[in-house]
Design a protein around this motif. Sequence first.
Motif, PDB file in Angstrom:
ATOM      1  N   UNK A 189       0.829  -1.209   0.000  1.00 48.00           N
ATOM      2  CA  UNK A 189       0.000   0.000   0.000  1.00 48.00           C
ATOM      3  C   UNK A 189       0.863   1.259   0.000  1.00 48.00           C
ATOM      4  N   UNK A 190       1.929   1.247   0.789  1.00 47.51           N
ATOM      5  CA  UNK A 190       2.824   2.414   0.846  1.00 47.51           C
ATOM      6  C   UNK A 190       3.537   2.614  -0.479  1.00 47.51           C
ATOM      7  N   UNK A 191       4.009   1.530  -1.082  1.00 49.50           N
ATOM      8  CA  UNK A 191       4.733   1.630  -2.361  1.00 49.50           C
ATOM      9  C   UNK A 191       3.828   2.141  -3.465  1.00 49.50           C
ATOM     10  N   UNK A 192       2.625   1.566  -3.570  1.00 51.37           N
ATOM     11  CA  UNK A 192       1.739   1.922  -4.677  1.00 51.37           C
ATOM     12  C   UNK A 192       1.191   3.336  -4.539  1.00 51.37           C
ATOM     13  N   UNK A 193       1.012   3.797  -3.310  1.00 53.40           N
ATOM     14  CA  UNK A 193       0.454   5.140  -3.118  1.00 53.40           C
ATOM     15  C   UNK A 193       1.504   6.236  -3.232  1.00 53.40           C
ATOM     16  N   UNK A 194       2.777   5.862  -3.165  1.00 48.87           N
ATOM     17  CA  UNK A 194       3.850   6.863  -3.152  1.00 48.87           C
ATOM     18  C   UNK A 194       4.698   6.862  -4.405  1.00 48.87           C
ATOM     19  N   UNK A 195       4.639   5.795  -5.206  1.00 47.00           N
ATOM     20  CA  UNK A 195       5.545   5.666  -6.342  1.00 47.00           C
ATOM     21  C   UNK A 195       5.405   6.823  -7.322  1.00 47.00           C
ATOM     22  N   UNK A 196       4.227   7.389  -7.422  1.00 40.01           N
ATOM     23  CA  UNK A 196       4.013   8.490  -8.344  1.00 40.01           C
ATOM     24  C   UNK A 196       4.642   9.797  -7.914  1.00 40.01           C
ATOM     25  N   UNK A 197       5.166   9.858  -6.690  1.00 37.50           N
ATOM     26  CA  UNK A 197       5.739  11.105  -6.182  1.00 37.50           C
ATOM     27  C   UNK A 197       7.257  11.147  -6.301  1.00 37.50           C
TER      28      UNK A 197
END
Length: 268
Positions: free
Chosen positions: A176-184
Motif C-alpha cells: 500500500x505504501x509503495x503503490x500510493x507513493x511511487x508516483x511522487x
Amino acid sequence: MAALAQSSGTPLEIVPQATGHGAGAPVGKGSVLLDTSRLADVSIDPESRVAVVGAGATWSAVNAAAEQHGLLGLAGSAPSVSVSGYTFGGGIGWLVRRDGLASGALQAVHYVDGSGRSRTAADDATEEVDRAAIWAFRGAGGVGIAHTPEFDLVPAADLHAGALLWHADALPELIAAWSSTIGTVGSGVSSSIAVLHVPPLPPFPEELHGRVAVHLAIADPDGPVAATPLLDAMRAAAEPVSDSWGPNRRGGTCADPPRSAYGNPGHQ
C-alpha cells in the motif's frame, strides 16, 4: 572465426554464451557452444564517454572501471551478467528511467558472421547488412557472434542505491505504501518490490535466513532527494530488518545488499 567457418553449411547450430545467466534450455547434440567468457577486456574513454569491451565482460567489471571517471554503463540488477547478452536483449536496468535501455546506448558491435568473416555493425557502416545488424543487436538478440561491443556511458557521480528487507507479514502495508507513493518520486528513480525466500547466506541478515521476506530495491543516479518520499513511506509502514540505502561506490548500479539477482521483478 575458424569454428564458424567450419560449421558453415552444416546443420550444426552455434550457441554463443558469455556468463550463462538465465540460460533457458540445454545445448543439444546438434549444437556447438561457443563460450565467450574469456573475452573480458574493458577499455574506458572518459572523454568520449564510450566503453569498448569484450563480449564476456560483466557489468561489475565495466562499472568498476567506468565509475573512476564518474561514469556508469546502463547495467541491470545482477553484477555477474555479461554486458553483451544483457544489451542484445534490450537491457532494462536501474538507470532506465533517466537514460533509457542499454541497447539504446549501443554504438557498434564487432562480430563474426555465419561464414566466419569479421564485420562491424554500426549505423554508419558501409554495407547495408551491417547497418541492419546494429538494429538487431539493439534488442532483437543480435546476428552472428559478437566479440567486442562499443557503447555510451552516462554520468552518475552521485548514485544512491540500496535494498531494504522486511518480514513477510508486513506485505499488505508495504504494498500500500509503495503503490500510493511511487508516483511522487523523481523521474530518475527506479525501484522494484518483490517477495523472496531468503537463503541462509550472507549478506542477508540472520534474522531472515530461511524465511520469506519483502524486498525493495531502489536506485537514483542523481542523489538521495528524489527517492525520499518513497523511502519515508515504506519505513513508516514497517521497520525494515535491513536497510542499505546510501551512496553507491562499488562499481555498479546493483541495489545491494542483497543483490537483486535473486529475481528481476519489473522496474518502476
